[in-house]
Design an enzyme around this catalytic site. Structure first.
Site, PDB file in Angstrom:
ATOM      1  N   LYS A   9     -42.584  20.029  36.158  1.00 14.20           N
ATOM      2  CA  LYS A   9     -43.313  20.290  37.401  1.00 14.20           C
ATOM      3  C   LYS A   9     -44.821  20.308  37.153  1.00 14.20           C
ATOM      4  O   LYS A   9     -45.268  20.420  35.995  1.00 14.20           O
ATOM      5  CB  LYS A   9     -42.850  21.640  37.967  1.00 14.20           C
ATOM      6  CG  LYS A   9     -41.375  21.687  38.368  1.00 14.20           C
ATOM      7  CD  LYS A   9     -41.045  23.050  38.983  1.00 14.20           C
ATOM      8  CE  LYS A   9     -39.594  23.135  39.420  1.00 14.20           C
ATOM      9  NZ  LYS A   9     -39.322  24.378  40.178  1.00 14.20           N
ATOM     10  N   TYR A  49     -35.091  19.091  47.723  1.00 14.09           N
ATOM     11  CA  TYR A  49     -34.996  20.540  47.966  1.00 14.09           C
ATOM     12  C   TYR A  49     -34.412  20.828  49.343  1.00 14.09           C
ATOM     13  O   TYR A  49     -34.805  21.796  49.990  1.00 14.09           O
ATOM     14  CB  TYR A  49     -36.374  21.181  47.797  1.00 14.09           C
ATOM     15  CG  TYR A  49     -36.803  21.354  46.344  1.00 14.09           C
ATOM     16  CD1 TYR A  49     -35.901  21.781  45.356  1.00 14.09           C
ATOM     17  CD2 TYR A  49     -38.123  21.137  45.952  1.00 14.09           C
ATOM     18  CE1 TYR A  49     -36.290  21.953  44.037  1.00 14.09           C
ATOM     19  CE2 TYR A  49     -38.525  21.313  44.635  1.00 14.09           C
ATOM     20  CZ  TYR A  49     -37.604  21.730  43.681  1.00 14.09           C
ATOM     21  OH  TYR A  49     -37.997  21.921  42.371  1.00 14.09           O
ATOM     22  N   ASN A 112     -42.435  27.574  37.831  1.00 18.78           N
ATOM     23  CA  ASN A 112     -41.497  27.869  36.739  1.00 18.78           C
ATOM     24  C   ASN A 112     -41.211  26.658  35.839  1.00 18.78           C
ATOM     25  O   ASN A 112     -40.142  26.522  35.279  1.00 18.78           O
ATOM     26  CB  ASN A 112     -40.218  28.494  37.312  1.00 18.78           C
ATOM     27  CG  ASN A 112     -39.520  27.577  38.297  1.00 18.78           C
ATOM     28  OD1 ASN A 112     -39.990  26.461  38.549  1.00 18.78           O
ATOM     29  ND2 ASN A 112     -38.414  28.011  38.841  1.00 18.78           N
ATOM     30  N   HIS A 115     -37.671  21.633  36.664  1.00 19.61           N
ATOM     31  CA  HIS A 115     -36.434  21.534  37.450  1.00 19.61           C
ATOM     32  C   HIS A 115     -35.361  20.968  36.525  1.00 19.61           C
ATOM     33  O   HIS A 115     -35.639  20.094  35.708  1.00 19.61           O
ATOM     34  CB  HIS A 115     -36.615  20.570  38.632  1.00 19.61           C
ATOM     35  CG  HIS A 115     -35.294  20.147  39.223  1.00 19.61           C
ATOM     36  ND1 HIS A 115     -34.635  20.909  40.155  1.00 19.61           N
ATOM     37  CD2 HIS A 115     -34.502  19.075  38.970  1.00 19.61           C
ATOM     38  CE1 HIS A 115     -33.477  20.314  40.457  1.00 19.61           C
ATOM     39  NE2 HIS A 115     -33.369  19.199  39.751  1.00 19.61           N
ATOM     40  N   GLU A 126     -29.053  13.194  41.452  1.00 18.37           N
ATOM     41  CA  GLU A 126     -30.479  13.363  41.160  1.00 18.37           C
ATOM     42  C   GLU A 126     -30.993  12.295  40.193  1.00 18.37           C
ATOM     43  O   GLU A 126     -32.125  11.828  40.350  1.00 18.37           O
ATOM     44  CB  GLU A 126     -30.744  14.767  40.605  1.00 18.37           C
ATOM     45  CG  GLU A 126     -30.557  15.831  41.676  1.00 18.37           C
ATOM     46  CD  GLU A 126     -30.947  17.239  41.254  1.00 18.37           C
ATOM     47  OE1 GLU A 126     -31.072  18.099  42.136  1.00 18.37           O
ATOM     48  OE2 GLU A 126     -31.116  17.490  40.036  1.00 18.37           O
TER      49      GLU A 126
HETATM   50  N1  UDP Z   1     -38.244  28.608  44.786  1.00 18.07           N
HETATM   51  C1  UDP Z   1     -39.210  29.508  45.199  1.00 18.07           C
HETATM   52  N2  UDP Z   1     -38.803  30.683  45.803  1.00 18.07           N
HETATM   53  C2  UDP Z   1     -37.495  30.994  45.973  1.00 18.07           C
HETATM   54  C3  UDP Z   1     -36.512  30.057  45.554  1.00 18.07           C
HETATM   55  C4  UDP Z   1     -36.930  28.883  44.971  1.00 18.07           C
HETATM   56  O1  UDP Z   1     -40.411  29.273  45.042  1.00 18.07           O
HETATM   57  O2  UDP Z   1     -37.186  32.068  46.509  1.00 18.07           O
HETATM   58  C5  UDP Z   1     -38.659  27.352  44.141  1.00 18.07           C
HETATM   59  C6  UDP Z   1     -38.667  27.427  42.619  1.00 18.07           C
HETATM   60  O3  UDP Z   1     -39.719  26.615  42.123  1.00 18.07           O
HETATM   61  C7  UDP Z   1     -37.317  26.845  42.270  1.00 18.07           C
HETATM   62  C8  UDP Z   1     -37.176  25.752  43.329  1.00 18.07           C
HETATM   63  O4  UDP Z   1     -37.769  26.314  44.505  1.00 18.07           O
HETATM   64  O5  UDP Z   1     -37.290  26.319  40.932  1.00 18.07           O
HETATM   65  C9  UDP Z   1     -35.740  25.341  43.619  1.00 18.07           C
HETATM   66  O6  UDP Z   1     -34.978  26.491  43.926  1.00 18.07           O
HETATM   67  P1  UDP Z   1     -33.505  26.667  43.343  1.00 18.07           P
HETATM   68  O7  UDP Z   1     -32.904  27.847  44.077  1.00 18.07           O
HETATM   69  O8  UDP Z   1     -32.759  25.390  43.398  1.00 18.07           O
HETATM   70  O9  UDP Z   1     -33.782  27.164  41.842  1.00 18.07           O
HETATM   71  P2  UDP Z   1     -33.628  26.411  40.436  1.00 18.07           P
HETATM   72  O10 UDP Z   1     -32.379  25.550  40.514  1.00 18.07           O
HETATM   73  O11 UDP Z   1     -34.884  25.609  40.227  1.00 18.07           O
HETATM   74  O12 UDP Z   1     -33.503  27.514  39.427  1.00 18.07           O
HETATM   75 MG    MG Z   2     -31.838  24.158  41.969  1.00 19.11          MG
END
Ligand code: UDP
Ligand code: MG
Length: 153
Positions: A9, A49, A112, A115, A126
């Site tokens: 990212k 997303y 974070n 992805h 994906e």
């Molecule tokens: N995200 C965020 N706030 C939230 C949930 C998600 O900013 O409450 C962002 C975060 O960068 C995350 C991405 O959206 O990595 C995708 O969310 P997901 O729930 O799929 O988490 P991941 O699979 O990345 O752990």
């Molecule tokens: Mg995810």
């Protein structure tokens, strides 16, 4: 062998962590079979997303993913989807354990670092979303016999 999609990212690109994160995957024994720098369009992010599209913070996430180009990776290995999710750690960098990529390099839920596809089914979709078939390379991983037992792959 399984494939998975990883995105480095903007939080990784802008902080100069591309090499460190790539090194973790190489050190682990995963094969990089696709890699490119791309700028993620609104339409790609809205599909990628989609599970967050109705959230009040969706625009914030989208803006964050467009701060800079990202690096898309396709990694190959036995059980690679699960392996990479474990290396990634939980979404929130503040609770992600030390030793995970998010745990070692982030203190944020949004910023974070990477992805990673969350299931074999998602990974397939994906990888196809980000790579054309001719952008993925089938080349021998010469150290394979030192990375797995011969009945593991
Ligand atoms: N995200 C965020 N706030 C939230 C949930 C998600 O900013 O409450 C962002 C975060 O960068 C995350 C991405 O959206 O990595 C995708 O969310 P997901 O729930 O799929 O988490 P991941 O699979 O990345 O752990
Ligand atoms: Mg995810």
């Amino acid at each position: 062998m399984e494939r998975t999609l990883v995105i480095l990212k903007p939080s990784a690109v802008r902080r100069g962590l591309i090499g460190k994160v790539l090194t973790r995957f190489e050190d682990k024994g995963l094969q990089i079979i696709g890699m490119k720098m791309v700028f993620l369009s609104d339409s790609v992010l809205e599909v990628h997303y989609v599970h967050l599209k109705e959230k009040p913070f969706f625009k914030r996430i989208k803006d964050s993913m467009q701060v800079s180009p990202v690096v898309a990776l396709c990694l190959k290995g036995v059980g690679v989807v699960e392996v990479v999710r474990a290396m990634t750690g939980p979404t929130n960098g503040r609770v992600a354990p030390a030793g995970t990529i998010r745990g070692d390099y982030s203190v944020s839920v949004q910023e974070n670092i990477i992805h990673a596809s969350d299931s074999a089914e998602t990974a397939k979709v994906e990888v196809e979303r980000f790579f054309k078939e001719d952008e993925l390379f089938d080349y021998p991983q010469l150290m394979l016999p030192n990375i797995y037992a011969n009945d593991e792959y």
